[in-house]
Design a protein around this motif. Sequence first.
Motif, PDB file in Angstrom:
ATOM      1  N   THR A   2       1.284  -1.176  -0.006  1.00 34.93           N
ATOM      2  CA  THR A   2       0.013  -0.204   0.137  1.00 34.93           C
ATOM      3  C   THR A   2       0.786   1.082   0.105  1.00 34.93           C
ATOM      4  N   SER A  10     -10.992   0.573   2.481  1.00 35.04           N
ATOM      5  CA  SER A  10     -11.817   1.483   1.946  1.00 35.04           C
ATOM      6  C   SER A  10     -12.858   0.749   1.145  1.00 35.04           C
ATOM      7  N   ASP A  36     -12.196   5.479   3.943  1.00 40.25           N
ATOM      8  CA  ASP A  36     -11.301   5.116   3.670  1.00 40.25           C
ATOM      9  C   ASP A  36     -11.010   4.827   5.146  1.00 40.25           C
ATOM     10  N   VAL A  70     -18.556  -2.969  -2.271  1.00 35.62           N
ATOM     11  CA  VAL A  70     -17.127  -3.683  -1.814  1.00 35.62           C
ATOM     12  C   VAL A  70     -16.786  -2.819  -0.763  1.00 35.62           C
ATOM     13  N   ARG A  72     -12.867  -3.117  -0.162  1.00 36.04           N
ATOM     14  CA  ARG A  72     -11.334  -3.325  -0.218  1.00 36.04           C
ATOM     15  C   ARG A  72     -10.443  -2.998   1.023  1.00 36.04           C
ATOM     16  N   GLY A  75      -6.031  -2.554  -1.148  1.00 36.58           N
ATOM     17  CA  GLY A  75      -6.351  -2.447  -2.717  1.00 36.58           C
ATOM     18  C   GLY A  75      -7.182  -3.997  -3.255  1.00 36.58           C
ATOM     19  N   LYS A  76      -7.413  -4.546  -2.499  1.00 43.84           N
ATOM     20  CA  LYS A  76      -8.119  -5.678  -3.089  1.00 43.84           C
ATOM     21  C   LYS A  76      -9.437  -5.916  -2.789  1.00 43.84           C
ATOM     22  N   PRO A  77     -10.025  -6.022  -3.329  1.00 43.66           N
ATOM     23  CA  PRO A  77     -11.547  -6.827  -3.171  1.00 43.66           C
ATOM     24  C   PRO A  77     -11.865  -7.646  -1.883  1.00 43.66           C
ATOM     25  N   GLU A  79     -12.463 -10.936  -0.116  1.00 50.91           N
ATOM     26  CA  GLU A  79     -13.558 -12.270  -0.720  1.00 50.91           C
ATOM     27  C   GLU A  79     -13.341 -12.702   0.524  1.00 50.91           C
ATOM     28  N   TYR A  88      -7.155 -12.942   5.717  1.00 53.69           N
ATOM     29  CA  TYR A  88      -8.122 -11.645   5.970  1.00 53.69           C
ATOM     30  C   TYR A  88      -7.606 -11.365   7.455  1.00 53.69           C
TER      31      TYR A  88
END
Length: 330
Positions: A2, A10, A36, A70, A72, A75-77, A79, A88
């Motif tokens: 990041t 986010s 954010d 969504v 994030r 930077g990644k959604p 799952e 996570y």
Amino acid sequence: MTTPASPLLSVQGLRVVFPGRHGAPEARAVDGVELDIRAGEIVALVGESGCGKTTLARSLLGLERPAAGVVRFDGKPLEYSSRALRAYRRRVQLVLQDPSGSLNPRHTVYDAVAEGLRIHRHAGDERKAVADALSRAGLRPPERFFLRYPHELSGGQRQRVVIAGALVLEPELLVADEPVASLDASVRGEILALLLRLRTELGLAALVVTHDLGLAWNIADRVAVMYLGRIVETGPVEAVLTAPRHPYTQALLSVLPEAPGEPVVLAGEPPDPSRIPSGCRFRARCPILANGEADRAGVADRCRAEDPGVLNAGGESQAACHWAAERVGA
């Protein structure tokens, strides 16, 4: 990795709904949230009970799956497979408000802190990791606490054990839901100081969920004010708490003991989240609409008919309020 300017976490267009009973409309617990949180930043999420704060926090942890939008991280959604959520939750940890309810009375402090390591199959030195986490949480020497049980600890010590259990996995973000609400006033300052020290020493980011604006003032870099499933005001903590723009934020601040003037008593209860009113969702309780100020500003009809929209709660001061927008533009 990041970048410094990009958010660690986010949230975009997040909606969480719960089905109504016996064919009743669904309840929109979180109804379009943008938020954010940057690395090393503490954001306070404030509002009355029932406004959706805890549901939003649970959705950030993957405990509630959103109906839309969504989340994030880095930077990644997010799952929602078991494997992805396990990975996570090494990086994002939850701290609950009631340490007595969070800790198993039959487990020692050592086992309580080591539980996360065992779930995530930690390959390193478990004893050292537990000792380091307890030490960071302010329980020193840590070995003195290993074999104690929750009932042998004070409320502040129990909350430090809960925090150590989160720290042991070396997360990047803490989601703390009313982290000092159940503690004595004499202990609250110590726990808040601990959270600030962890941010300084470890670079931890945090979302602190609270109804206490005084707590937000003492700990947060930014504040997001939530009402009926949506963020209605956001910005740097000094700007929001010293010069609030939204009438809801003004009312919340007016009842603090140190607030000047008379407290603003809001009429009635928040609307049912399954029947959110048209126009501004705060209009039924808004003192500005009730006392004629919105009429004099020429925005009363918009308050009744036009939704102020969803704020992008990324940093600058904003308020989802037609009256506030008119005052800024005047």
